[in-house]
Scaffold this active site. Structure first.
Site, PDB file in Angstrom:
ATOM      1  N   HIS A  71       0.833  -1.207   0.000  1.00  0.00           N
ATOM      2  CA  HIS A  71       0.000   0.000   0.000  1.00  0.00           C
ATOM      3  C   HIS A  71       0.869   1.258   0.000  1.00  0.00           C
ATOM      4  CE1 HIS A  71      -4.148  -1.602   1.361  1.00  0.00           C
ATOM      5  NE2 HIS A  71      -3.498  -2.509   0.676  1.00  0.00           N
TER       6      HIS A  71
ATOM      7  N   TYR B  76      -9.614   5.086   7.528  1.00  0.00           N
ATOM      8  CA  TYR B  76      -9.887   5.429   8.924  1.00  0.00           C
ATOM      9  C   TYR B  76     -10.920   6.546   8.881  1.00  0.00           C
ATOM     10  CZ  TYR B  76      -5.393   3.190  10.178  1.00  0.00           C
ATOM     11  OH  TYR B  76      -4.349   2.300  10.358  1.00  0.00           O
TER      12      TYR B  76
ATOM     13  N   PRO C   3      -4.755   0.311  18.779  1.00  0.00           N
ATOM     14  CA  PRO C   3      -4.456  -0.113  17.403  1.00  0.00           C
ATOM     15  C   PRO C   3      -4.529   0.978  16.333  1.00  0.00           C
ATOM     16  CG  PRO C   3      -6.572  -0.977  18.124  1.00  0.00           C
ATOM     17  CD  PRO C   3      -5.962  -0.326  19.306  1.00  0.00           C
TER      18      PRO C   3
ATOM     19  N   LYS D  81       0.653  -0.088  15.264  1.00  0.00           N
ATOM     20  CA  LYS D  81       2.050  -0.168  15.703  1.00  0.00           C
ATOM     21  C   LYS D  81       2.401  -1.401  16.547  1.00  0.00           C
ATOM     22  CE  LYS D  81       3.797   3.445  13.827  1.00  0.00           C
ATOM     23  NZ  LYS D  81       3.837   2.978  12.451  1.00  0.00           N
TER      24      LYS D  81
ATOM     25  N   TYR E 114       3.612   6.725  10.349  1.00  0.00           N
ATOM     26  CA  TYR E 114       2.791   5.570   9.980  1.00  0.00           C
ATOM     27  C   TYR E 114       3.639   4.481   9.319  1.00  0.00           C
ATOM     28  CZ  TYR E 114      -1.490   3.111   8.618  1.00  0.00           C
ATOM     29  OH  TYR E 114      -2.500   2.182   8.487  1.00  0.00           O
TER      30      TYR E 114
HETATM   31  P1  RFL Z   1       1.492 -12.095  21.612  1.00  0.00           P
HETATM   32  O1  RFL Z   1       1.020 -12.172  20.178  1.00  0.00           O
HETATM   33  O2  RFL Z   1       0.512 -11.777  22.654  1.00  0.00           O
HETATM   34  O3  RFL Z   1       2.176 -13.498  21.913  1.00  0.00           O
HETATM   35  C1  RFL Z   1       2.552 -13.883  23.224  1.00  0.00           C
HETATM   36  C2  RFL Z   1       2.556 -15.384  23.298  1.00  0.00           C
HETATM   37  O4  RFL Z   1       3.006 -15.790  24.592  1.00  0.00           O
HETATM   38  C3  RFL Z   1       2.166 -16.836  25.061  1.00  0.00           C
HETATM   39  N1  RFL Z   1       2.246 -16.870  26.545  1.00  0.00           N
HETATM   40  C4  RFL Z   1       3.005 -17.749  27.228  1.00  0.00           C
HETATM   41  N2  RFL Z   1       3.809 -18.735  26.804  1.00  0.00           N
HETATM   42  C5  RFL Z   1       4.457 -19.461  27.756  1.00  0.00           C
HETATM   43  N3  RFL Z   1       4.306 -19.237  29.089  1.00  0.00           N
HETATM   44  C6  RFL Z   1       3.502 -18.246  29.543  1.00  0.00           C
HETATM   45  N4  RFL Z   1       3.384 -18.048  30.860  1.00  0.00           N
HETATM   46  C7  RFL Z   1       2.813 -17.455  28.597  1.00  0.00           C
HETATM   47  N5  RFL Z   1       1.957 -16.415  28.689  1.00  0.00           N
HETATM   48  C8  RFL Z   1       1.626 -16.073  27.441  1.00  0.00           C
HETATM   49  C9  RFL Z   1       0.796 -16.493  24.521  1.00  0.00           C
HETATM   50  O5  RFL Z   1      -0.060 -17.637  24.482  1.00  0.00           O
HETATM   51  C10 RFL Z   1       1.149 -15.963  23.135  1.00  0.00           C
HETATM   52  O6  RFL Z   1       1.171 -16.981  22.156  1.00  0.00           O
HETATM   53  O7  RFL Z   1       2.709 -11.059  21.767  1.00  0.00           O
HETATM   54  P2  RFL Z   1       3.871 -10.655  20.740  1.00  0.00           P
HETATM   55  O8  RFL Z   1       4.507 -11.886  20.144  1.00  0.00           O
HETATM   56  O9  RFL Z   1       4.711  -9.679  21.445  1.00  0.00           O
HETATM   57  O10 RFL Z   1       3.116  -9.949  19.504  1.00  0.00           O
HETATM   58  C11 RFL Z   1       2.437  -8.741  19.677  1.00  0.00           C
HETATM   59  C12 RFL Z   1       1.280  -8.625  18.688  1.00  0.00           C
HETATM   60  O11 RFL Z   1       0.474  -9.784  18.778  1.00  0.00           O
HETATM   61  C13 RFL Z   1       0.410  -7.371  18.949  1.00  0.00           C
HETATM   62  O12 RFL Z   1       1.222  -6.282  19.272  1.00  0.00           O
HETATM   63  C14 RFL Z   1      -0.442  -6.969  17.728  1.00  0.00           C
HETATM   64  O13 RFL Z   1      -1.392  -7.951  17.439  1.00  0.00           O
HETATM   65  C15 RFL Z   1      -1.136  -5.634  17.978  1.00  0.00           C
HETATM   66  N6  RFL Z   1      -2.049  -5.226  16.876  1.00  0.00           N
HETATM   67  C16 RFL Z   1      -1.573  -4.637  15.717  1.00  0.00           C
HETATM   68  N7  RFL Z   1      -0.250  -4.448  15.548  1.00  0.00           N
HETATM   69  C17 RFL Z   1       0.240  -3.926  14.364  1.00  0.00           C
HETATM   70  O14 RFL Z   1       1.458  -3.748  14.251  1.00  0.00           O
HETATM   71  N8  RFL Z   1      -0.571  -3.616  13.310  1.00  0.00           N
HETATM   72  C18 RFL Z   1      -1.906  -3.785  13.398  1.00  0.00           C
HETATM   73  O15 RFL Z   1      -2.600  -3.547  12.408  1.00  0.00           O
HETATM   74  C19 RFL Z   1      -2.465  -4.271  14.640  1.00  0.00           C
HETATM   75  N9  RFL Z   1      -3.779  -4.462  14.765  1.00  0.00           N
HETATM   76  C20 RFL Z   1      -3.424  -5.398  17.007  1.00  0.00           C
HETATM   77  C21 RFL Z   1      -4.266  -5.006  15.927  1.00  0.00           C
HETATM   78  C22 RFL Z   1      -3.983  -5.966  18.169  1.00  0.00           C
HETATM   79  C23 RFL Z   1      -5.339  -6.123  18.269  1.00  0.00           C
HETATM   80  N10 RFL Z   1      -5.832  -6.699  19.482  1.00  0.00           N
HETATM   81  C24 RFL Z   1      -6.693  -7.803  19.517  1.00  0.00           C
HETATM   82  C25 RFL Z   1      -5.225  -6.342  20.749  1.00  0.00           C
HETATM   83  C26 RFL Z   1      -5.633  -5.166  16.006  1.00  0.00           C
HETATM   84  C27 RFL Z   1      -6.186  -5.703  17.185  1.00  0.00           C
HETATM   85  C28 RFL Z   1      -7.665  -5.793  17.251  1.00  0.00           C
HETATM   86  C1  PHB Z   2      -6.089  -4.458  10.751  1.00  0.00           C
HETATM   87  O1  PHB Z   2      -6.130  -4.701   9.528  1.00  0.00           O
HETATM   88  O2  PHB Z   2      -6.425  -5.299  11.588  1.00  0.00           O
HETATM   89  C2  PHB Z   2      -5.644  -3.123  11.206  1.00  0.00           C
HETATM   90  C3  PHB Z   2      -5.099  -2.232  10.290  1.00  0.00           C
HETATM   91  C4  PHB Z   2      -4.701  -0.972  10.713  1.00  0.00           C
HETATM   92  C5  PHB Z   2      -4.841  -0.633  12.049  1.00  0.00           C
HETATM   93  C6  PHB Z   2      -5.353  -1.538  12.967  1.00  0.00           C
HETATM   94  C7  PHB Z   2      -5.773  -2.784  12.538  1.00  0.00           C
HETATM   95  O3  PHB Z   2      -4.475   0.610  12.449  1.00  0.00           O
END
Ligand code: RFL
Ligand code: PHB
Length: 394
Positions: free
Chosen positions: A72, A202, A294, A298, A385
């Site tokens: 993108h 957005y 979100p 980031k 961004y």
């Molecule tokens: P995770 O993905 O939470 O993984 C942690 C892992 O550790 C395990 N765990 C354990 N394992 C062993 N022993 C224990 N005691 C443990 N406790 C926990 C868990 O089961 C899990 O598998 O962390 P990690 O790897 O640091 O990754 C971070 C990302 O997942 C997170 O920052 C992103 O998903 C955030 N996020 C977004 N980030 C972006 O860069 N771009 C996006 O577009 C974006 N959109 C989002 C998002 C997060 C969202 N939610 C649900 C919070 C959109 C949403 C809706």
């Molecule tokens: C997503 O596609 O899940 C998404 C994209 C951009 C954002 C947050 C979530 O800022």
């Protein structure tokens, strides 16, 4: 068991770090609380900065992302019905972002790890980190068959997310935690319907915030903001589509293709940082150390920036015999994290109605107008961004 780096958590942070270390000949074991299917079932991020994309390439796991990821050059902002474009490429000096789901990245990393002899132990419990302030830390846990296990290691990477055990291993009096809770959440829906637009949108409207995102040309991801007392069970697909439609600008409303949902969930918006991110030979990586709302996309990208620093520090330690290199970890990570935290907080404040105060609402409107219509404003948005550059590790 014995290894060089014990990695707790097989989310994107743990898997990316594990693969990079393995490729460099640095032995590591990953332990994970849940099953691989559970990890893959979490629908989360979708947007990757160039820095993340480069890390995936460096790890040698980019084949499918390079083929299927959608590049993108910009995104759109709908302000009360009027659509403006943020040309990322133009305003960031040629940078782009890639839309490729966290689930897909995670799957690619799991497959890549399975193809090596590196060990991942799933469904562990009672994980404890011992003696991180000494030269011989170790991790104990209970295996899924009930046996007690111990991993002796040189370093521990706490990649276990916000609810993990790693952060809590650092004594409370040595940790400073900063937190902001926003009293809204994002209700997200995934569906196998073509996205409403080629670019992310957005938007603000008198009914609230919305985001139109995607995973592919045939799979959409939409969000609307909801108050924290909303329950996902109360949101039928029909109710979600109606709500989203009512927030979209009239000019594109009829382009929305609806269909059954594959997943729906509510994520509360939160900003959180813990300092420092290192305690002796324990390092906090990714969501274990910080959470962003979100709105700036980031979270996952910050995880990759922490991994970048830790990986390069581990290369200094093991390949150049510089154990003192570990001391720079926290400072290097936090410098970039605070900037991304600021951007995420700022975007969230600009795009959500978080106050009823008419003065604040007026200021908010003019801020959004400025940053989406002037060269200077667009440059600030675009540069942040697409992701700020990573600093050098010494
Ligand atoms: P995770 O993905 O939470 O993984 C942690 C892992 O550790 C395990 N765990 C354990 N394992 C062993 N022993 C224990 N005691 C443990 N406790 C926990 C868990 O089961 C899990 O598998 O962390 P990690 O790897 O640091 O990754 C971070 C990302 O997942 C997170 O920052 C992103 O998903 C955030 N996020 C977004 N980030 C972006 O860069 N771009 C996006 O577009 C974006 N959109 C989002 C998002 C997060 C969202 N939610 C649900 C919070 C959109 C949403 C809706
Ligand atoms: C997503 O596609 O899940 C998404 C994209 C951009 C954002 C947050 C979530 O800022």
């Amino acid at each position: 068991m014995k290894t060089q780096v014990a990695i707790i958590g097989s989310g994107p942070s743990g898997l990316l770090l594990g693969q990079l270390l393995h490729n460099a000949g640095i032995d590591n074991i990953i332990i994970e609380r849940v099953t691989p299917e559970h990890v893959l079932g979490r629908i989360r991020a979708g947007l990757l900065e160039e820095g993340f994309v480069e890390m995936v390439r460096e790890a040698g796991v980019s084949e499918r992302m390079d083929k299927e990821g959608l590049v993108h050059d910009g995104f759109e902002v709908a302000i009360d019905g009027e659509i403006r474009r943020v040309d990322l490429k133009k305003h960031s000096g040629g940078k782009q972002v890639v839309v490729y789901g966290q689930t897909e990245i995670t799957k690619d990393f799991m497959d890549a790890r399975d193809a090596t002899d590196a060990q991942t132990i799933y469904e562990v419990s009672n994980v404890e980190i011992h003696d991180p302030k000494t030269d011989s830390p170790y991790v104990t846990f209970t295996n899924k068959d009930g046996t007690e296990e111990r991993i002796d290691c040189d370093y521990v990477a706490g990649c276990d997310g916000f609810h993990g055990v790693s952060r809590k291993t650092i004594p409370e009096h040595l940790r400073t935690e900063h937190e902001k809770i926003y009293n809204v959440g994002w209700l997200g829906m995934l569906s196998d319907t073509p996205p409403i637009s080629d670019e992310l949108i957005y938007g603000t409207s008198d009914k609230g915030f919305f985001l139109c995102s995607m995973r592919s040309e045939t799979r959409s991801r939409y969000y609307v903001d909801v108050s924290m007392d909303e329950k996902v069970e109360d949101w039928s697909d029909d109710r979600f589509w109606k709500e989203l439609k009512s927030r979209l600008p009239e000019s594109i409303r009829d382009n929305l293709v609806t269909g059954p949902s594959l997943e729906k969930s509510i994520a509360p918006l939160r900003s959180f940082i813990t300092e420092p991110m290192q305690y002796g030979r324990l390092f906090l990586v990714g969501d274990a150390a910080h959470i962003v709302p979100p709105t700036g996309a980031k979270g996952l990208n910050l995880a990759s920036s922490d991994v970048n620093y830790l990986y390069r520090i581990m290369l200094k330690v093991y390949k150049e015999n510089k154990p003192e290199a570990i001391e720079q970890y926290s400072k290097l990570c936090l410098k970039r994290i605070w900037k991304a935290e600021h951007f995420s907080w700022w975007m969230t404040n600009m795009l959500h109605k978080l106050s009823d105060n008419t003065f604040e609402l007026g200021v908010q409107k003019s801020e959004l107008d400025y940053f989406t219509s002037t060269e200077t404003g667009l440059k600030v948005v675009a540069e942040n961004y697409v992701g700020l550059p990573y600093d050098e590790v010494e």
